[in-house]
Design a protein around this motif. Structure first.
Motif, PDB file in Angstrom:
ATOM      1  N   VAL A  60      42.434  44.873  39.687  1.00  0.00           N
ATOM      2  CA  VAL A  60      42.206  43.726  40.574  1.00  0.00           C
ATOM      3  C   VAL A  60      41.214  42.740  39.947  1.00  0.00           C
ATOM      4  CG1 VAL A  60      41.243  42.997  42.792  1.00  0.00           C
ATOM      5  CG2 VAL A  60      42.791  44.952  42.680  1.00  0.00           C
ATOM      6  N   VAL A  61      41.724  41.540  39.734  1.00  0.00           N
ATOM      7  CA  VAL A  61      40.901  40.435  39.222  1.00  0.00           C
ATOM      8  C   VAL A  61      40.841  39.367  40.302  1.00  0.00           C
ATOM      9  CG1 VAL A  61      40.779  38.588  37.484  1.00  0.00           C
ATOM     10  CG2 VAL A  61      41.540  40.898  36.820  1.00  0.00           C
ATOM     11  N   LYS A  62      39.635  38.818  40.525  1.00  0.00           N
ATOM     12  CA  LYS A  62      39.520  37.670  41.424  1.00  0.00           C
ATOM     13  C   LYS A  62      38.660  36.616  40.761  1.00  0.00           C
ATOM     14  CE  LYS A  62      39.868  35.260  45.197  1.00  0.00           C
ATOM     15  NZ  LYS A  62      41.173  34.736  45.666  1.00  0.00           N
TER      16      LYS A  62
ATOM     17  N   VAL B 275      35.061  31.009  37.987  1.00  0.00           N
ATOM     18  CA  VAL B 275      34.045  32.058  38.084  1.00  0.00           C
ATOM     19  C   VAL B 275      34.779  33.359  38.357  1.00  0.00           C
ATOM     20  CG1 VAL B 275      32.073  32.908  39.423  1.00  0.00           C
ATOM     21  CG2 VAL B 275      32.395  30.448  39.069  1.00  0.00           C
ATOM     22  N   THR B 276      34.464  34.396  37.591  1.00  0.00           N
ATOM     23  CA  THR B 276      35.112  35.689  37.809  1.00  0.00           C
ATOM     24  C   THR B 276      34.250  36.535  38.732  1.00  0.00           C
ATOM     25  OG1 THR B 276      36.115  35.553  35.642  1.00  0.00           O
ATOM     26  CG2 THR B 276      36.072  37.727  36.657  1.00  0.00           C
ATOM     27  N   ALA B 277      34.786  36.874  39.915  1.00  0.00           N
ATOM     28  CA  ALA B 277      34.041  37.681  40.898  1.00  0.00           C
ATOM     29  C   ALA B 277      34.374  39.170  40.747  1.00  0.00           C
ATOM     30  CB  ALA B 277      34.359  37.213  42.311  1.00  0.00           C
ATOM     31  N   LEU B 278      35.618  39.482  40.398  1.00  0.00           N
ATOM     32  CA  LEU B 278      36.020  40.885  40.146  1.00  0.00           C
ATOM     33  C   LEU B 278      36.774  40.904  38.823  1.00  0.00           C
ATOM     34  CD1 LEU B 278      37.262  41.945  43.733  1.00  0.00           C
ATOM     35  CD2 LEU B 278      35.043  42.481  42.683  1.00  0.00           C
ATOM     36  N   THR B 279      36.424  41.869  37.974  1.00  0.00           N
ATOM     37  CA  THR B 279      36.889  41.777  36.581  1.00  0.00           C
ATOM     38  C   THR B 279      38.042  42.716  36.224  1.00  0.00           C
ATOM     39  OG1 THR B 279      35.240  43.400  35.970  1.00  0.00           O
ATOM     40  CG2 THR B 279      34.627  41.101  35.685  1.00  0.00           C
ATOM     41  N   GLY B 280      38.592  43.422  37.200  1.00  0.00           N
ATOM     42  CA  GLY B 280      39.662  44.378  36.875  1.00  0.00           C
ATOM     43  C   GLY B 280      39.329  45.720  37.510  1.00  0.00           C
TER      44      GLY B 280
ATOM     45  N   GLY C 227      39.969  43.512  53.473  1.00  0.00           N
ATOM     46  CA  GLY C 227      40.235  43.055  54.834  1.00  0.00           C
ATOM     47  C   GLY C 227      41.437  42.139  54.956  1.00  0.00           C
ATOM     48  N   ALA C 228      42.186  41.958  53.872  1.00  0.00           N
ATOM     49  CA  ALA C 228      43.370  41.087  53.864  1.00  0.00           C
ATOM     50  C   ALA C 228      43.012  39.662  54.283  1.00  0.00           C
ATOM     51  CB  ALA C 228      44.482  41.650  54.754  1.00  0.00           C
ATOM     52  N   LEU C 229      41.759  39.283  53.994  1.00  0.00           N
ATOM     53  CA  LEU C 229      41.315  37.914  54.294  1.00  0.00           C
ATOM     54  C   LEU C 229      41.569  36.999  53.098  1.00  0.00           C
ATOM     55  CD1 LEU C 229      37.967  38.923  56.009  1.00  0.00           C
ATOM     56  CD2 LEU C 229      39.860  37.730  57.124  1.00  0.00           C
ATOM     57  N   ASP C 230      41.825  37.607  51.954  1.00  0.00           N
ATOM     58  CA  ASP C 230      42.087  36.844  50.734  1.00  0.00           C
ATOM     59  C   ASP C 230      42.968  37.719  49.836  1.00  0.00           C
ATOM     60  OD1 ASP C 230      41.976  34.785  48.922  1.00  0.00           O
ATOM     61  OD2 ASP C 230      39.828  34.948  48.526  1.00  0.00           O
ATOM     62  N   ARG C 231      43.545  37.088  48.822  1.00  0.00           N
ATOM     63  CA  ARG C 231      44.390  37.835  47.885  1.00  0.00           C
ATOM     64  C   ARG C 231      43.736  37.826  46.504  1.00  0.00           C
ATOM     65  NH1 ARG C 231      49.772  37.246  50.219  1.00  0.00           N
ATOM     66  NH2 ARG C 231      49.739  35.473  51.636  1.00  0.00           N
ATOM     67  N   PRO C 232      44.012  38.865  45.705  1.00  0.00           N
ATOM     68  CA  PRO C 232      43.467  38.843  44.344  1.00  0.00           C
ATOM     69  C   PRO C 232      44.175  37.790  43.493  1.00  0.00           C
ATOM     70  CG  PRO C 232      44.939  40.719  44.619  1.00  0.00           C
ATOM     71  CD  PRO C 232      44.832  40.059  45.962  1.00  0.00           C
ATOM     72  N   THR C 233      43.531  37.373  42.418  1.00  0.00           N
ATOM     73  CA  THR C 233      44.164  36.457  41.459  1.00  0.00           C
ATOM     74  C   THR C 233      45.255  37.219  40.698  1.00  0.00           C
ATOM     75  OG1 THR C 233      42.021  35.380  41.259  1.00  0.00           O
ATOM     76  CG2 THR C 233      43.655  34.837  39.582  1.00  0.00           C
ATOM     77  N   SER C 234      44.976  38.487  40.369  1.00  0.00           N
ATOM     78  CA  SER C 234      46.011  39.363  39.810  1.00  0.00           C
ATOM     79  C   SER C 234      45.672  40.809  40.165  1.00  0.00           C
ATOM     80  CB  SER C 234      46.122  39.184  38.296  1.00  0.00           C
ATOM     81  OG  SER C 234      44.916  39.556  37.688  1.00  0.00           O
ATOM     82  N   GLY C 235      46.660  41.674  39.991  1.00  0.00           N
ATOM     83  CA  GLY C 235      46.482  43.084  40.355  1.00  0.00           C
ATOM     84  C   GLY C 235      47.050  43.365  41.740  1.00  0.00           C
ATOM     85  N   THR C 236      46.950  44.625  42.158  1.00  0.00           N
ATOM     86  CA  THR C 236      47.499  45.001  43.469  1.00  0.00           C
ATOM     87  C   THR C 236      46.422  45.635  44.333  1.00  0.00           C
ATOM     88  OG1 THR C 236      48.190  47.142  42.605  1.00  0.00           O
ATOM     89  CG2 THR C 236      49.858  45.429  42.633  1.00  0.00           C
TER      90      THR C 236
END
Ligand SMILES: Nc1ncnc2c1ncn2[C@@H]1O[C@H](COP(=O)(O)OP(=O)(O)OP(=O)(O)O)[C@@H](O)[C@H]1O
Length: 241
Positions: free
Chosen positions: A25-27, A36-41, A70-79
């Motif tokens: 999961v990347v965001k 800005v990268t908030a989550l890196t994988g 919380g399904a309030l947003d989606r990741p940029t990539s990943g599941t």
């Protein structure tokens, strides 16, 4: 009392079943022409019945992580799988349904509607669930009793202490019988004795099998968790000892 769904009962079988499965999961967020990268994988699984806390420095990615769960947003990539649903790919309608039916939210600032009574605040969570009126009244009363506020059902938030307001917020979260309760600094606005009350209530819910995922700066909360995660610079580390 049936406050939780069968998927999240505290049996050994349920405890072993995966509730969330996050893979790569990347965001990233756009910011002033760059990203800005908030989550890196992030790769992580959370089983039904766990009490997980998430700690970490400011800007580490905790809120971003909770928003994805919380399904309030989606990741940029990943599941981001919640049960059989991939939050990254589900329709907006499916995500709305997931939030309304399966996910309870509790926030630092309680987020109650000031003009509504405790009963009405809790009842709002049942609005999208199409519960019949008599059952609806019974479920709201049951949830308020569970948090020790049956006598305060007609009080508005301004007439309740901070700890009591957070109890109403917890009743609103559990009345829908969610599969998971997500909390963002649930004790952040409370003094020590109220914090301990809320913590005992959350622990009791977890003891009944409800999965808890709590972002917290409070080490007293983290000490009670069955698993402690740390989010720093967008990566998750397990710091359970
Ligand atoms: N909507 C947004 N737009 C741009 N950047 C964002 C957005 N939301 C978060 N960020 C950035 O993503 C990174 C992670 O932020 P996040 O809010 O998830 O951290 P946090 O651990 O919750 O921090 P805090 O403890 O301060 O709440 C930070 O660098 C933040 O500035």
């Amino acid at each position: 009392m049936t406050l939780i769904t069968t998927e999240s009962t505290g049996t050994a079988d349920a405890a072993a079943s995966t509730l969330y499965r996050l893979s790569r999961v990347v965001k990233t967020y756009p910011q002033k022409g760059r990203r800005v990268t908030a989550l890196t994988g992030v790769d992580i699984e959370i089983a039904a019945g766990e009490f997980v806390t998430i700690q970490g420095p400011t800007g580490g990615g905790k809120s971003t992580f909770l928003q994805l769960l919380g399904a309030l947003d989606r990741p940029t990539s990943g599941t981001v799988m919640l049960g059989g649903t991939d939050i990254a790919r589900a329709s907006a309608t499916a995500l709305g349904r997931l939030r309304a039916h399966e996910i309870g939210f509790v926030f630092q600032g309680f987020n109650l509607i000031p003009t509504l009574t405790a009963h009405e605040n809790v009842d709002m969570a049942l609005e999208p669930l199409r519960v019949a009126p008599a059952e609806r009244r019974a479920r709201v009363a049951e949830a308020l009793t569970h948090v020790g506020l049956a006598e305060r059902a007609d009080h508005r938030p301004g007439e309740l202490s901070g700890g009591q307001q957070q109890r109403v917020a917890i009743a609103r979260a559990i009345v829908k019988r969610p599969r998971v309760l997500l909390a963002d600094e649930p004790t952040g606005n409370l003094d020590e004795s109220m914090r301990d009350e809320i913590l005992a209530l959350l622990e009791g819910l977890n003891g009944q099998g409800l999965t808890l995922i709590v972002v917290t700066h409070d080490s007293a909360v983290a000490r009670r968790a069955t698993r402690r995660l740390r989010l720093e610079r967008g990566s998750v580390r397990d710091i359970t000892r």
